[in-house]
Design a protein around this motif. Structure first.
Motif, PDB file in Angstrom:
ATOM      1  N   ASP A   1       0.833  -1.203   0.000  1.00 32.17           N
ATOM      2  CA  ASP A   1       0.000   0.000   0.000  1.00 32.17           C
ATOM      3  C   ASP A   1       0.867   1.251   0.000  1.00 32.17           C
ATOM      4  O   ASP A   1       1.748   1.404   0.858  1.00 32.17           O
ATOM      5  N   PRO A   2       0.650   2.182  -0.933  1.00 34.57           N
ATOM      6  CA  PRO A   2       1.453   3.396  -0.951  1.00 34.57           C
ATOM      7  C   PRO A   2       1.201   4.277   0.269  1.00 34.57           C
ATOM      8  O   PRO A   2       0.091   4.323   0.808  1.00 34.57           O
TER       9      PRO A   2
ATOM     10  N   GLU B   1       5.733  -0.099  -2.987  1.00 29.62           N
ATOM     11  CA  GLU B   1       4.377   0.303  -3.378  1.00 29.62           C
ATOM     12  C   GLU B   1       4.106   0.026  -4.855  1.00 29.62           C
ATOM     13  O   GLU B   1       5.027  -0.114  -5.654  1.00 29.62           O
TER      14      GLU B   1
ATOM     15  N   ASP C   1       2.060   2.122  -6.682  1.00 24.47           N
ATOM     16  CA  ASP C   1       1.448   3.348  -7.186  1.00 24.47           C
ATOM     17  C   ASP C   1       2.339   4.048  -8.201  1.00 24.47           C
ATOM     18  O   ASP C   1       2.099   5.202  -8.562  1.00 24.47           O
TER      19      ASP C   1
ATOM     20  N   ASP D   1       5.383   8.215  -1.370  1.00 26.44           N
ATOM     21  CA  ASP D   1       4.537   7.066  -1.725  1.00 26.44           C
ATOM     22  C   ASP D   1       5.046   5.748  -1.147  1.00 26.44           C
ATOM     23  O   ASP D   1       4.383   4.714  -1.279  1.00 26.44           O
TER      24      ASP D   1
ATOM     25  N   THR E   1       5.985   2.383   0.590  1.00 30.95           N
ATOM     26  CA  THR E   1       5.483   1.437   1.584  1.00 30.95           C
ATOM     27  C   THR E   1       6.578   1.235   2.620  1.00 30.95           C
ATOM     28  O   THR E   1       7.734   1.010   2.269  1.00 30.95           O
TER      29      THR E   1
ATOM     30  N   HIS F   1       8.987   2.245  -7.860  1.00 29.57           N
ATOM     31  CA  HIS F   1       8.328   1.448  -6.819  1.00 29.57           C
ATOM     32  C   HIS F   1       9.084   1.635  -5.500  1.00 29.57           C
ATOM     33  O   HIS F   1      10.057   0.937  -5.233  1.00 29.57           O
TER      34      HIS F   1
END
Length: 205
Positions: A48-49, A72, A74, A82, A84, A111
């Motif tokens: 989850d971001p 993440e 996103d 962003d 995780t 990412h």
């Protein structure tokens, strides 16, 4: 999800939980005479971001069934914000099976992932036949200025810690011990990496 104030007595497994469901989930529980006296953790991603997953100390280890990747999905729309984040609290032990690893970030810069581990023990599930887990990989999209490994123990891995993609995590006051090959292996580095105050004990390198 909150699991708190319970007693787990003489079960085969006291509790099994998905990686993405562990976020201050288990605390103030009592574990007594269970066949496998640990928290069984399954699934291989948290993604989850802009979310921090808190793995707090409930008095027994977290034991993974396989790999764990932290980044993440996103596509880094908001940059490092962003990311995780896996935050593991002091006193926690995390165990990995033979040939499995913990990956922070991804090879693609979009990412983002981050590790915040202070006072944690990372180890293998079982050392029978010289079994080793693969260690911690800090990848190219790990958040550079806030990925922290501090006052922790990294043991019984093939390589305790590998750093890729010019990352410069904070690596201080840790003990790297009993790793089959390297305590720390650093790839293709250009940033001002600082590895300070650590103890290296009975590694090959």
């Amino acid at each position: 999800l909150r699991i708190t104030g319970n007693t787990f007595l003489e079960n085969k497994y006291p509790v099994a939980v998905r990686t993405q469901d562990i976020d201050s989930t288990l605390y103030n529980n009592t574990y007594t005479n269970n066949t496998n006296n640990y928290i069984k953790v399954y699934n291989d991603r948290i993604a989850d971001p802009s979310r921090t997953y808190d793995w707090v100390n409930d008095g027994v280890p977290y034991v993974l069934e396989g790999h764990l990747a932290v980044y993440e999905e996103d596509n880094g729309k908001n940059g490092d914000a962003d990311a995780t984040v896996l935050k593991i609290y002091p006193g926690v032990t995390v165990k990995f099976p033979k040939d499995k690893y913990l990956t922070i970030g991804h090879d693609e810069s979009k990412h983002r992932g981050r590790l915040d581990a202070k006072g944690v023990t990372f180890t293998v599930t079982d050392t029978t036949d010289n079994a080793r887990w693969l260690g911690i990989d800090i990848r190219g999209s790990a958040v550079n200025d806030s990925t922290v490994l501090d006052s922790s123990v990294i043991e019984y891995a093939d390589r305790g810690l590998e750093i890729w993609g010019n990352r410069a995590p904070t690596i201080t006051r840790n003990t790297f011990r009993y790793n089959t090959n390297y305590g720390i292996y650093n790839h293709d580095h250009e940033f001002a990496l600082r590895i300070t105050g650590n103890t290296f004990l009975e590694n090959k390198y």
